[in-house]
Design a protein around this motif. Structure first.
Motif, PDB file in Angstrom:
ATOM      1  N   ARG A   8      -8.677  -0.602  -9.164  1.00 16.15           N
ATOM      2  CA  ARG A   8      -8.278   0.528  -8.358  1.00 16.15           C
ATOM      3  C   ARG A   8      -8.972   0.721  -6.976  1.00 16.15           C
ATOM      4  O   ARG A   8      -8.605   0.788  -5.925  1.00 16.15           O
ATOM      5  CB  ARG A   8      -7.955   1.685  -8.984  1.00 16.15           C
ATOM      6  CG  ARG A   8      -6.580   1.810 -10.084  1.00 16.15           C
ATOM      7  CD  ARG A   8      -5.372   1.775  -9.229  1.00 16.15           C
ATOM      8  NE  ARG A   8      -4.949   3.187  -8.589  1.00 16.15           N
ATOM      9  CZ  ARG A   8      -4.116   3.190  -7.825  1.00 16.15           C
ATOM     10  NH1 ARG A   8      -3.480   2.282  -7.490  1.00 16.15           N
ATOM     11  NH2 ARG A   8      -3.842   4.544  -7.312  1.00 16.15           N
ATOM     12  N   ASP A  44       0.849  -1.274  -0.008  1.00 21.54           N
ATOM     13  CA  ASP A  44       0.008   0.060  -0.121  1.00 21.54           C
ATOM     14  C   ASP A  44       0.912   1.319  -0.033  1.00 21.54           C
ATOM     15  O   ASP A  44       0.586   2.195  -0.897  1.00 21.54           O
ATOM     16  CB  ASP A  44      -0.810  -0.145   1.346  1.00 21.54           C
ATOM     17  CG  ASP A  44      -1.587   1.415   1.656  1.00 21.54           C
ATOM     18  OD1 ASP A  44      -2.319   1.816   0.660  1.00 21.54           O
ATOM     19  OD2 ASP A  44      -1.179   2.106   2.556  1.00 21.54           O
ATOM     20  N   CYS A  95      -5.838  -5.088 -11.960  1.00 21.13           N
ATOM     21  CA  CYS A  95      -5.177  -3.521 -12.569  1.00 21.13           C
ATOM     22  C   CYS A  95      -4.152  -4.164 -13.595  1.00 21.13           C
ATOM     23  O   CYS A  95      -4.425  -3.380 -14.640  1.00 21.13           O
ATOM     24  CB  CYS A  95      -4.511  -2.935 -11.334  1.00 21.13           C
ATOM     25  SG  CYS A  95      -5.640  -2.279 -10.230  1.00 21.13           S
ATOM     26  N   PHE A 121      -5.739  -7.888  -2.057  1.00 21.90           N
ATOM     27  CA  PHE A 121      -4.845  -6.814  -2.520  1.00 21.90           C
ATOM     28  C   PHE A 121      -4.116  -7.438  -3.848  1.00 21.90           C
ATOM     29  O   PHE A 121      -3.913  -6.590  -4.999  1.00 21.90           O
ATOM     30  CB  PHE A 121      -3.934  -6.115  -1.702  1.00 21.90           C
ATOM     31  CG  PHE A 121      -3.300  -5.080  -2.099  1.00 21.90           C
ATOM     32  CD1 PHE A 121      -3.896  -3.803  -1.974  1.00 21.90           C
ATOM     33  CD2 PHE A 121      -2.167  -4.833  -2.861  1.00 21.90           C
ATOM     34  CE1 PHE A 121      -3.278  -2.543  -2.279  1.00 21.90           C
ATOM     35  CE2 PHE A 121      -1.399  -3.811  -3.214  1.00 21.90           C
ATOM     36  CZ  PHE A 121      -2.069  -2.707  -2.956  1.00 21.90           C
ATOM     37  N   ASP A 150       2.055   1.964  -3.238  1.00 31.59           N
ATOM     38  CA  ASP A 150       1.275   2.022  -4.594  1.00 31.59           C
ATOM     39  C   ASP A 150       0.794   3.434  -5.188  1.00 31.59           C
ATOM     40  O   ASP A 150       0.670   3.496  -6.320  1.00 31.59           O
ATOM     41  CB  ASP A 150      -0.076   1.301  -4.276  1.00 31.59           C
ATOM     42  CG  ASP A 150      -0.704   0.558  -5.426  1.00 31.59           C
ATOM     43  OD1 ASP A 150      -0.138  -0.299  -5.752  1.00 31.59           O
ATOM     44  OD2 ASP A 150      -1.871   1.142  -5.886  1.00 31.59           O
ATOM     45  N   TYR A 184      -8.622   4.796  -5.720  1.00 29.51           N
ATOM     46  CA  TYR A 184      -7.825   4.116  -4.934  1.00 29.51           C
ATOM     47  C   TYR A 184      -7.965   4.961  -3.351  1.00 29.51           C
ATOM     48  O   TYR A 184      -8.335   4.283  -2.492  1.00 29.51           O
ATOM     49  CB  TYR A 184      -6.261   3.948  -5.167  1.00 29.51           C
ATOM     50  CG  TYR A 184      -5.386   3.184  -4.133  1.00 29.51           C
ATOM     51  CD1 TYR A 184      -5.281   1.657  -4.348  1.00 29.51           C
ATOM     52  CD2 TYR A 184      -4.711   3.952  -3.235  1.00 29.51           C
ATOM     53  CE1 TYR A 184      -4.636   0.996  -3.501  1.00 29.51           C
ATOM     54  CE2 TYR A 184      -3.966   3.141  -2.353  1.00 29.51           C
ATOM     55  CZ  TYR A 184      -4.007   1.981  -2.306  1.00 29.51           C
ATOM     56  OH  TYR A 184      -3.142   1.232  -1.426  1.00 29.51           O
ATOM     57  N   PHE A 228       1.767  -2.734 -11.380  1.00 31.65           N
ATOM     58  CA  PHE A 228       0.554  -3.627 -10.444  1.00 31.65           C
ATOM     59  C   PHE A 228       0.932  -4.689 -10.264  1.00 31.65           C
ATOM     60  O   PHE A 228       0.695  -5.380  -9.345  1.00 31.65           O
ATOM     61  CB  PHE A 228      -0.614  -3.430 -11.213  1.00 31.65           C
ATOM     62  CG  PHE A 228      -1.183  -1.870 -11.323  1.00 31.65           C
ATOM     63  CD1 PHE A 228      -1.665  -1.126 -10.370  1.00 31.65           C
ATOM     64  CD2 PHE A 228      -1.185  -1.493 -12.506  1.00 31.65           C
ATOM     65  CE1 PHE A 228      -2.000   0.151 -10.677  1.00 31.65           C
ATOM     66  CE2 PHE A 228      -1.647  -0.154 -12.556  1.00 31.65           C
ATOM     67  CZ  PHE A 228      -2.157   0.741 -11.788  1.00 31.65           C
ATOM     68  N   ALA A 260      -6.426  -8.169  -6.607  1.00 32.68           N
ATOM     69  CA  ALA A 260      -7.181  -6.706  -7.344  1.00 32.68           C
ATOM     70  C   ALA A 260      -5.737  -6.108  -8.008  1.00 32.68           C
ATOM     71  O   ALA A 260      -6.206  -5.418  -8.990  1.00 32.68           O
ATOM     72  CB  ALA A 260      -7.461  -5.789  -6.208  1.00 32.68           C
ATOM     73  N   SER A 261      -4.482  -6.221  -7.375  1.00 29.20           N
ATOM     74  CA  SER A 261      -3.538  -5.783  -8.281  1.00 29.20           C
ATOM     75  C   SER A 261      -3.348  -6.355  -9.627  1.00 29.20           C
ATOM     76  O   SER A 261      -2.977  -6.105 -10.665  1.00 29.20           O
ATOM     77  CB  SER A 261      -2.063  -5.886  -7.640  1.00 29.20           C
ATOM     78  OG  SER A 261      -2.125  -5.216  -6.249  1.00 29.20           O
ATOM     79  N   GLN A 294      -8.730  -2.047  -4.976  1.00 28.19           N
ATOM     80  CA  GLN A 294      -7.399  -2.010  -4.332  1.00 28.19           C
ATOM     81  C   GLN A 294      -7.485  -1.402  -2.991  1.00 28.19           C
ATOM     82  O   GLN A 294      -6.802  -1.895  -2.130  1.00 28.19           O
ATOM     83  CB  GLN A 294      -6.373  -1.806  -5.493  1.00 28.19           C
ATOM     84  CG  GLN A 294      -5.047  -2.408  -5.411  1.00 28.19           C
ATOM     85  CD  GLN A 294      -4.211  -1.690  -6.359  1.00 28.19           C
ATOM     86  OE1 GLN A 294      -4.131  -0.556  -6.754  1.00 28.19           O
ATOM     87  NE2 GLN A 294      -3.034  -2.462  -6.545  1.00 28.19           N
TER      88      GLN A 294
END
Length: 479
Positions: A116, A33, A103, A96, A36, A65, A182, A99-100, A119
């Motif tokens: 995002r 995080d 992305c 996470f 990011d 985000y 990502f 979700a990455s 994320q």
């Protein structure tokens, strides 16, 4: 099989044998995080070109985000305190990573923005469990060392994110280009998930109240309703629905705050505790944090696009230029708390004025550029001074805000402070981004020049607000 640790620990209970290994695992997960936002800032222009994203799409890449994070942070911290942090930590870490991945494989701006937002939500599920677990697993000097590690890694992450974002985008590994910023999270999330299963103990707070889920939904809806028209309004000609949406968002957050101020039940943990906001150090400190984040995110969104799309810097070159800002922060952060103990709020005010002056220098350097290309060296002194100001403002500010509230409100106050940071960043991408993109018709340099007075004024306002803080804003007494 993990053991369960509750807070406060009984004096006869031995410390958890794997607490430092667990801390390393949790810190590594939180690092995703921390990296990011800055890692994405450098890649934004490349994303825009590849996906044919509009100006509002680029603003949403940042705001989605931060909004997801800010809207979820407080309730996820309360959920972890009451029902146990380990399960939420593992859920946040795995989510996470997924979700990455979403992305990294997105094929349109809409898909990327949605991923995002998810994320950000999963990051908000993950991060409070790290802070809460540190409070439970460590005591005395060990707790100070653990939070010191968190602070050091946080500062380190901002500089590394700028460099790593440029390096990964320029390297074009496997032909993935910006997608690697990502996808790099996926193996890290997998490794820390396994480490969490093996090493992270289950912890919770014995006295934690029931989270206010309805209030959390209302807060999230209100924050989104405020930012949505600010991002979309320019492209839609500022329609009536935007002003109605903005009014509804402000009304929802205000109604929630008033409701919680009048509530008498102790069974539900308040999201916006009125007792905390009655303390000037807390309320004005939160406002300073919000404005600081607004100016910071707005600047780096506009600056990254100007450097790459306007000045033709590569992502790696852009990352190297902006590292001057992080270097300034590294110079002042170690001494900031000690100076604030001695000189009080004057240190915070000086830091905000240094940020205003540093960004004013950047403004002047861009305005005075003789040729079509602004070199890096004229920008560097301003970025260095602004970064040094950040160290003097932000490092003591955390102490100001959190030391001002009673112990029983410390967890909720910490969540509000972090939410203000995230929401301020989302507002910055929306407001400053709108000013920047509204002036791009005259050229990107003129757009940045038109934006810089607003950014500079934001930090002058921060300096003025520090005058409302207590004269001696921080204490040198630890817990």
């Amino acid at each position: 099989m993990s053991t369960t640790v509750t807070t406060p620990q009984h004096p006869r209970n031995p410390p958890h044998p794997h607490r430092w290994a667990a801390a390393v695992v949790m810190m590594t997960a939180a690092l995703m995080d921390l990296l990011d936002v800055t890692i994405v800032n450098v890649a934004v222009p490349s994303i825009g070109r590849d996906l044919h994203a509009s100006a509002s799409d680029l603003q949403w890449l940042i705001s989605a985000y931060l909004l997801g994070f800010g809207a979820t942070l407080i309730v996820s911290g309360h959920l972890g305190d009451r029902y146990g942090r380990r399960g939420l930590f593992l859920t946040g870490t795995a989510g996470f990573g997924l979700a990455s991945l979403a992305c990294g494989i997105a094929q349109s701006p809409g898909q990327l923005i949605a991923a995002r937002a998810v994320q950000g939500v999963l990051a908000a599920v993950l991060v409070p469990q790290v802070i809460g677990s540190f409070r439970t697993l460590f005591t005395g000097r060990e707790r100070g060392a653990a939070f010191g590690m968190y602070g050091a890694v946080s500062g380190f992450a901002s500089a590394v994110g700028l460099l790593l974002g440029g390096l990964l985008t320029d390297a074009d590994l496997f032909g993935w280009g910006w997608r690697t910023v990502f996808l790099v999270n996926v193996p890290i999330a997998a490794a820390t998930f396994i480490g969490g299963l093996l090493l992270v103990p289950a912890t919770k707070e014995r006295s934690a109240g029931r989270p206010d889920l309805f209030g959390s939904v209302l807060l999230a809806a209100g924050l989104v309703a405020i930012v949505l028209p600010l991002v979309q309004g320019r492209e839609n000609g500022w329609p009536l629905w935007g002003w109605l949406c903005l009014t509804a968002g402000v009304s929802a957050v205000t109604a929630l705050a008033l409701h919680e101020a009048r509530r008498r039940t102790a069974h539900t943990t308040p999201l916006l505790p009125a007792r905390a906001f009655k303390l000037p150090a807390f309320s004005f400190g939160v406002l300073v944090q919000l404005l600081f984040s607004l100016g910071m995110q707005g600047f780096f969104l506009a600056f990254a696009i100007w450097l790459q799309a306007g000045e033709r810097y590569t992502p790696m070159q852009a990352g190297l230029v902006t590292v001057a800002f992080s270097a300034g922060g590294f110079l002042t952060a170690p001494a900031a708390d000690a100076l604030a103990v001695k000189y009080g709020r004057a240190v915070l005010g000086a830091g905000a004025l240094m940020m205003a002056g540093g960004f004013g220098w950047v403004w002047a350097a861009v305005s005075d550029a003789a040729g079509p290309h602004t070199g890096a060296w004229p920008l560097t002194p301003g970025l260095l001074v602004a970064g040094a100001g950040l160290g003097f403002l932000v490092v003591p500010l955390v102490n100001v805000v959190l030391s001002a509230v009673p112990t029983d409100l410390a967890g909720g106050a910490s969540g509000i402070f972090s939410t203000a940071q995230q929401f301020g960043g989302a507002l910055g991408a929306a407001l400053i981004g709108t000013i920047f993109f509204s002036n791009t018709g005259q050229g990107l340099s003129d757009a940045l020049i038109s934006t810089m007075p607003w950014i500079t004024a934001t930090f002058i306002a921060c300096a003025a607000l520090t005058l409302a803080l207590p004269q001696h804003a921080v204490s040198d007494r630890g817990e």
